[in-house]
Design an enzyme around this catalytic site. Structure first.
Site, mmCIF file in Angstrom:
data_model
loop_
_atom_site.group_PDB
_atom_site.id
_atom_site.type_symbol
_atom_site.label_atom_id
_atom_site.label_comp_id
_atom_site.label_asym_id
_atom_site.label_seq_id
_atom_site.Cartn_x
_atom_site.Cartn_y
_atom_site.Cartn_z
ATOM 1 C CE LYS A 1 -2.227 -2.541 3.377
ATOM 2 N NZ LYS A 1 -2.682 -2.713 4.730
ATOM 3 N N GLY A 2 2.156 1.062 0.254
ATOM 4 C CA GLY A 2 3.052 2.202 0.469
ATOM 5 C C GLY A 2 3.141 3.196 -0.664
ATOM 6 C CG ASP B 1 6.882 2.213 -0.191
ATOM 7 O OD1 ASP B 1 7.561 1.328 -0.758
ATOM 8 O OD2 ASP B 1 6.289 2.008 0.890
ATOM 9 C CE LYS C 1 15.369 3.465 4.899
ATOM 10 N NZ LYS C 1 14.881 2.489 5.905
ATOM 11 C CG PHE D 1 11.585 2.311 9.936
ATOM 12 C CD1 PHE D 1 11.768 1.184 9.129
ATOM 13 C CD2 PHE D 1 10.289 2.729 10.215
ATOM 14 C CE1 PHE D 1 10.667 0.496 8.619
ATOM 15 C CE2 PHE D 1 9.195 2.040 9.711
ATOM 16 C CZ PHE D 1 9.386 0.922 8.914
ATOM 17 C CB VAL D 2 11.464 7.352 6.520
ATOM 18 C CG1 VAL D 2 12.839 7.960 6.775
ATOM 19 C CG2 VAL D 2 11.515 6.448 5.296
ATOM 20 C CG ASP E 1 3.307 0.573 6.984
ATOM 21 O OD1 ASP E 1 4.086 0.428 6.022
ATOM 22 O OD2 ASP E 1 2.960 -0.365 7.722
ATOM 23 N NE ARG F 1 -0.262 1.829 4.990
ATOM 24 C CZ ARG F 1 0.752 1.058 4.588
ATOM 25 N NH1 ARG F 1 1.718 1.577 3.848
ATOM 26 N NH2 ARG F 1 0.815 -0.214 4.916
HETATM 27 P P1 IMP Z 1 12.860 -4.247 0.644
HETATM 28 O O1 IMP Z 1 12.363 -5.520 0.055
HETATM 29 O O2 IMP Z 1 13.768 -4.508 1.813
HETATM 30 O O3 IMP Z 1 13.495 -3.318 -0.363
HETATM 31 O O4 IMP Z 1 11.631 -3.546 1.316
HETATM 32 C C1 IMP Z 1 10.747 -2.795 0.621
HETATM 33 C C2 IMP Z 1 9.499 -2.530 1.435
HETATM 34 O O5 IMP Z 1 9.785 -2.467 2.841
HETATM 35 C C3 IMP Z 1 8.944 -1.182 1.063
HETATM 36 O O6 IMP Z 1 8.021 -1.289 0.025
HETATM 37 C C4 IMP Z 1 8.333 -0.715 2.365
HETATM 38 O O7 IMP Z 1 6.986 -1.152 2.430
HETATM 39 C C5 IMP Z 1 9.136 -1.381 3.446
HETATM 40 N N1 IMP Z 1 10.156 -0.467 4.017
HETATM 41 C C6 IMP Z 1 11.479 -0.504 3.861
HETATM 42 N N2 IMP Z 1 12.100 0.496 4.517
HETATM 43 C C7 IMP Z 1 11.115 1.201 5.105
HETATM 44 C C8 IMP Z 1 11.099 2.400 5.917
HETATM 45 O O8 IMP Z 1 12.116 3.044 6.248
HETATM 46 N N3 IMP Z 1 9.863 2.808 6.314
HETATM 47 C C9 IMP Z 1 8.706 2.170 5.994
HETATM 48 N N4 IMP Z 1 8.677 1.071 5.228
HETATM 49 C C10 IMP Z 1 9.871 0.584 4.798
HETATM 50 MG MG MG Z 2 5.318 -1.322 4.058
#
Ligand code: IMP
Ligand code: MG
Length: 181
Positions: free
Chosen positions: A42-43, A99, A130, A153-154, A160, A166
């Site tokens: 949903k992000g 997101d 990141k 963590f944002v 969220d 959100r």
């Molecule tokens: P990844 O697979 O580790 O790249 O994670 C991606 C997903 O993790 C994103 O679509 C977000 O939903 C969540 N996520 C990663 N970092 C953050 C953060 O700092 N804040 C909130 N959600 C995050």
């Molecule tokens: Mg998420």
């Protein structure tokens, strides 16, 4: 709610200025061709709805939901499709809208999945990146990115923590006391 935010990282103004630039870049690159946006729920919802209004192309959209996080702040590495696409992407120019790119595991899984469905092209647009958090096995190319951010963590602007925050209109750093560190 704003008491849980230790710092505003990106203001509403900074977000909208950068998104307008991204929209111009995308409009120019696709050069009048129809574009199919695929938002990752949903992000990406807040970003997607703002971004699409800055793109001047014949545009269609769809959403997919995957889970990789559970409810915590660290990725599990396991990606599961919760909601699949509702229309075929065969022959389309697809732009995945996400997101945030953290470990990159979610987006590399989705990119490979969509690339196997005979789209004409599959590109990636992420609001936040990141790079310091990238999983060593992930070699993903990002085609469009809004902002590179540090390893905090944002939340806000769609992002969220445990489904909260959100609706904040800005991106802020979540105070570590909220998740108990
Ligand atoms: P990844 O697979 O580790 O790249 O994670 C991606 C997903 O993790 C994103 O679509 C977000 O939903 C969540 N996520 C990663 N970092 C953050 C953060 O700092 N804040 C909130 N959600 C995050
Ligand atoms: Mg998420």
């Amino acid at each position: 709610m704003q008491r849980d935010i230790s710092k505003v990282l990106l203001t509403e103004r900074e977000l909208s200025d950068r998104i307008r630039e991204l929209g111009k870049e995308i409009t120019r690159d696709y050069n009048g061709k129809p574009l199919h946006l695929v938002g990752i729920l949903k992000g990406s919802v807040v970003f997607m709805t703002d971004l699409m209004r800055t793109i001047d192309l014949p545009l269609t959209m769809d959403f997919m939901a995957v889970s990789s996080y559970g409810s915590g702040v660290k990725t599990s590495g396991v990606v599961q499709v919760i909601k699949d696409l509702s229309t075929p992407i065969e022959g389309k120019d697809v732009l995945i809208v996400e997101d945030i790119l953290d470990s990159g595991l979610t987006l590399s899984y989705i990119t490979e999945l969509l690339a196997s469905k005979d789209a004409n092209s599959v590109k990636v647009c992420t609001l936040l990146n990141k790079p310091s958090r990238r999983h060593p096995d992930v070699h993903l190319e990002v085609d469009y990115e809004g902002f590179v951010i540090p390893d905090d963590f944002v939340v806000g602007y769609g992002l969220d923590y445990n489904e909260k925050y959100r609706n904040l209109p800005f991106v802020g750093v979540l105070d570590p006391k909220v998740y108990g560190e």
